[in-house]
Enzyme design. Structure first.
Site, PDB file in Angstrom:
ATOM      1  N   GLY A  84       0.858  -1.180   0.000  1.00  0.00           N
ATOM      2  CA  GLY A  84       0.000   0.000   0.000  1.00  0.00           C
ATOM      3  C   GLY A  84       0.888   1.222   0.000  1.00  0.00           C
ATOM      4  O   GLY A  84       2.116   1.125  -0.094  1.00  0.00           O
ATOM      5  N   GLY A  86       3.100   3.284   1.417  1.00  0.00           N
ATOM      6  CA  GLY A  86       3.884   3.245   2.639  1.00  0.00           C
ATOM      7  C   GLY A  86       4.609   4.532   2.946  1.00  0.00           C
ATOM      8  O   GLY A  86       5.034   4.764   4.082  1.00  0.00           O
ATOM      9  N   ARG A  87       4.786   5.386   1.954  1.00  0.00           N
ATOM     10  CA  ARG A  87       5.442   6.679   2.188  1.00  0.00           C
ATOM     11  C   ARG A  87       4.872   7.774   1.296  1.00  0.00           C
ATOM     12  O   ARG A  87       5.497   8.812   1.107  1.00  0.00           O
ATOM     13  CB  ARG A  87       6.944   6.557   1.971  1.00  0.00           C
ATOM     14  CG  ARG A  87       7.345   6.077   0.590  1.00  0.00           C
ATOM     15  CD  ARG A  87       8.850   6.081   0.435  1.00  0.00           C
ATOM     16  NE  ARG A  87       9.249   5.522  -0.842  1.00  0.00           N
ATOM     17  CZ  ARG A  87      10.331   5.899  -1.507  1.00  0.00           C
ATOM     18  NH1 ARG A  87      11.094   6.862  -1.035  1.00  0.00           N
ATOM     19  NH2 ARG A  87      10.650   5.335  -2.657  1.00  0.00           N
ATOM     20  N   LYS A 107       5.025  12.316  -2.015  1.00  0.00           N
ATOM     21  CA  LYS A 107       5.922  11.201  -1.716  1.00  0.00           C
ATOM     22  C   LYS A 107       6.898  11.615  -0.623  1.00  0.00           C
ATOM     23  O   LYS A 107       7.494  12.693  -0.692  1.00  0.00           O
ATOM     24  CB  LYS A 107       6.682  10.798  -2.977  1.00  0.00           C
ATOM     25  CG  LYS A 107       7.350   9.446  -2.893  1.00  0.00           C
ATOM     26  CD  LYS A 107       7.802   8.998  -4.274  1.00  0.00           C
ATOM     27  CE  LYS A 107       8.417   7.598  -4.217  1.00  0.00           C
ATOM     28  NZ  LYS A 107       8.813   7.139  -5.562  1.00  0.00           N
ATOM     29  N   ASP A 119       9.897   4.306   7.859  1.00  0.00           N
ATOM     30  CA  ASP A 119       9.691   5.659   8.383  1.00  0.00           C
ATOM     31  C   ASP A 119       8.815   6.518   7.482  1.00  0.00           C
ATOM     32  O   ASP A 119       8.466   7.647   7.825  1.00  0.00           O
ATOM     33  CB  ASP A 119      11.033   6.353   8.653  1.00  0.00           C
ATOM     34  CG  ASP A 119      11.896   6.493   7.396  1.00  0.00           C
ATOM     35  OD1 ASP A 119      11.372   6.403   6.271  1.00  0.00           O
ATOM     36  OD2 ASP A 119      13.108   6.707   7.549  1.00  0.00           O
ATOM     37  N   GLY A 120       8.466   5.996   6.304  1.00  0.00           N
ATOM     38  CA  GLY A 120       7.575   6.741   5.420  1.00  0.00           C
ATOM     39  C   GLY A 120       8.206   7.948   4.767  1.00  0.00           C
ATOM     40  O   GLY A 120       7.508   8.784   4.188  1.00  0.00           O
ATOM     41  N   ARG A 177      -2.965   1.210  -9.638  1.00  0.00           N
ATOM     42  CA  ARG A 177      -1.959   0.273 -10.126  1.00  0.00           C
ATOM     43  C   ARG A 177      -2.583  -1.075 -10.451  1.00  0.00           C
ATOM     44  O   ARG A 177      -3.692  -1.372 -10.018  1.00  0.00           O
ATOM     45  CB  ARG A 177      -0.886   0.067  -9.042  1.00  0.00           C
ATOM     46  CG  ARG A 177      -0.352   1.373  -8.453  1.00  0.00           C
ATOM     47  CD  ARG A 177       0.097   1.163  -7.006  1.00  0.00           C
ATOM     48  NE  ARG A 177       0.440   2.434  -6.373  1.00  0.00           N
ATOM     49  CZ  ARG A 177       1.668   2.943  -6.337  1.00  0.00           C
ATOM     50  NH1 ARG A 177       2.665   2.276  -6.890  1.00  0.00           N
ATOM     51  NH2 ARG A 177       1.901   4.103  -5.760  1.00  0.00           N
ATOM     52  N   ASP A 246       2.899  -3.806  -8.552  1.00  0.00           N
ATOM     53  CA  ASP A 246       2.450  -2.618  -7.814  1.00  0.00           C
ATOM     54  C   ASP A 246       3.112  -1.349  -8.349  1.00  0.00           C
ATOM     55  O   ASP A 246       2.749  -0.245  -7.936  1.00  0.00           O
ATOM     56  CB  ASP A 246       2.730  -2.770  -6.313  1.00  0.00           C
ATOM     57  CG  ASP A 246       4.183  -3.062  -6.013  1.00  0.00           C
ATOM     58  OD1 ASP A 246       4.664  -4.128  -6.442  1.00  0.00           O
ATOM     59  OD2 ASP A 246       4.848  -2.243  -5.357  1.00  0.00           O
ATOM     60  N   ASP A 256       6.711   5.045 -10.370  1.00  0.00           N
ATOM     61  CA  ASP A 256       7.480   4.564  -9.217  1.00  0.00           C
ATOM     62  C   ASP A 256       8.941   4.308  -9.580  1.00  0.00           C
ATOM     63  O   ASP A 256       9.377   3.184  -9.810  1.00  0.00           O
ATOM     64  CB  ASP A 256       6.846   3.301  -8.629  1.00  0.00           C
ATOM     65  CG  ASP A 256       5.699   3.637  -7.698  1.00  0.00           C
ATOM     66  OD1 ASP A 256       5.412   4.834  -7.521  1.00  0.00           O
ATOM     67  OD2 ASP A 256       5.088   2.717  -7.150  1.00  0.00           O
TER      68      ASP A 256
END
Length: 490
Positions: A84, A86-87, A107, A119-120, A177, A246, A256
């Site tokens: 998912g 995550g950051r 982002k 830590d994102g 995605r 993803d 990405d």
């Protein structure tokens, strides 16, 4: 400022609300005004104070509606449902003056429920690399997400070493995605999968709703767009590096960015990702992996489309990709023009393909610099500088014979000379994003100097136009800096 939050509101069960977390000393380092103006974003976003308030104030335009999306994905061929945002956070949607829909996504926004103990955050290094790559691809004509702004900070985060944290707002048609569809299919949540399809038909594939089977039409569209993107990657020597499902967009855009690279010396099996020990995502594997990913994506359509129709749709990927690849390679070699594509028709087609195949085979055999060799061919045609081209190859006799065959073929094609030269100049970039240029920009930025980044970006935003003052971005890298594999930079 008027924005929309259709995804967050209509698919709230597929998201989690998360407010972006500011970094210590966050400031606006660069704003892409060209992109801003192109899609008609509100003027206040150009102002640093108003932008930061929108992102981080308690009731800021973006902060109050930001969400993290849930999805899964096949990573290096293995299914992982624990994925998912995550950051990153989906901030809002914007409707451009021409009616097109654009996502704004932050982002490096901090941890989310999908961070998996991370830590994102994003580091300045990877943020600069994504900014440069997305703009470079777009201006080469390769579909890609784009970078709106770069935010820097005084905060450090731990990777292999302590690095400065940064953020990026990126823009694209949507952040949906392949992995979105895969997750709700494999987790057996048909209601949520249906809601996702409904959302896509309403906002992204509205023109397909009246088709006899809209789902099949959507699948065909995703297959076609992905095939066209892959052809362009291969023609311009771009290695994505992490083609997990993803990281694949339903819009057929490059998405990405991690350990990507535009090749220097041509190695057909080039691997830019140092964690890809088996070469799954090597340059020459990319088309096959794209088809593999499309097959994984297509499983989500099984309740909507007969399996035989899915198989037939997937079988169109290769011919679409190859046809576009040959058409684009013909442009790079000056074998077609906007008004003359005789080279792609019988009886000339086979000779054309042989010329392309022999050209790429020799580049791979001798590991010549991919972009530089095409520029030498351009000069041989336009400036009658055949010697520089033949001298560049180790096997000069091969180069001389190939160019002689090439010239004879061009004569048979009866191409207009002026149009041929125009095609060559608009298909072979002067400036390409090489990793050693990106590293120079990163090194300077670590010392709070963004002038190299801005100069490089300016070159990449007009890649086909040779300009005084940008000669440094035509220099080839030292041997030690060629083909260095990179990390995912997360």
């Amino acid at each position: 400022m008027q924005f929309f939050n259709n995804y967050a509101q209509q698919l709230s069960s597929l998201t989690r609300s998360v407010k972006p977390l500011s970094l210590k000393g966050t400031k606006l380092a660069f704003y892409n005004s060209t992109l801003h103006d192109a899609i008609g974003l509100p003027e206040p976003l150009k102002d640093e104070t108003q932008l930061l308030d929108a992102l981080f104030a308690q009731s800021g335009t973006f902060a109050k509606n930001a969400v993290a999306q849930k999805y899964g994905g096949h990573q290096f061929g293995y299914w992982n449902p624990q994925l998912g945002d995550g950051r990153g956070l989906l901030l809002a949607e914007h409707v451009a003056p021409n009616g097109s829909l654009w996502d704004l996504h932050l982002k490096g926004a901090g941890p989310t429920p999908y961070s998996r103990s991370g830590d994102g955050r994003a580091v300045l290094r990877s943020t600069i690399r994504e900014f440069l790559a997305s703009e470079a691809l777009h201006h080469l004509g390769i579909p890609s997400s784009r970078a709106l702004c770069l935010l820097t900070s005084e905060q450090a985060v731990q990777r292999e070493t302590q690095e400065p944290a940064a953020m990026l707002i990126r823009v694209c048609q949507s952040h949906i995605r392949f992995g979105h569809f895969e997750y709700f299919h494999h987790s057996q949540q048909p209601e949520k999968l249906q809601a996702l399809f409904d959302f896509c038909f309403e906002h992204h594939f509205a023109s397909l709703k009246q088709q006899q089977n809209p789902y099949l039409s959507m699948l065909k569209k995703v297959i076609e767009d992905t095939a066209l993107m892959l052809a362009k990657w291969q023609v311009y020597g771009f290695n994505h590096g992490v083609m997990n499902t993803d990281n694949m967009s339903i819009h057929g855009i490059t998405f990405d960015f991690g350990p990507y690279a535009f090749m220097d010396d041509f190695f057909s099996d080039y691997i830019c990702n140092h964690t890809d020990q088996q070469g799954r995502y090597a340059f020459d594997q990319q088309p096959g992996i794209a088809l593999w990913n499309l097959n994984a994506f297509a499983h989500a359509f099984l309740d909507y489309v007969p399996e035989k129709d899915i198989t037939t749709a997937l079988s169109t990927f290769e011919p679409i990709m190859l046809n576009h690849f040959y058409r684009l390679m013909c442009r790079r070699l000056g074998l077609v023009t906007d008004s003359n594509e005789t080279a792609l028709t019988p009886p000339y087609k086979e000779t054309t393909k042989h010329l392309i195949f022999d050209w790429l085979q020799q580049l791979n055999k001798e590991h010549r610099d991919y972009n530089q060799t095409h520029r030498h061919l351009l000069n041989a045609v336009i400036n009658a500088d055949k010697q520089r081209l033949t001298d560049y190859f180790i096997d000069e006799q091969w180069a001389n014979d190939w160019f002689t065959t090439y010239q004879k073929h061009v004569l048979k094609l009866n191409l207009d000379k002026e149009q041929q030269e125009h095609t060559l100049c608009t298909s072979n970039p002067v400036y390409i994003l090489r990793n050693h240029y990106a590293q120079q920009a990163i090194d300077a930025a670590h010392n709070n100097d963004f002038s190299v980044f801005e100069k490089l970006l300016e070159a990449l935003q007009a890649p086909f136009t040779e300009r005084t003052g940008f000669e440094v971005f035509t220099q080839l890298p030292p041997d030690a800096e060629k083909g260095v594999p990179l990390s995912c930079s997360s």
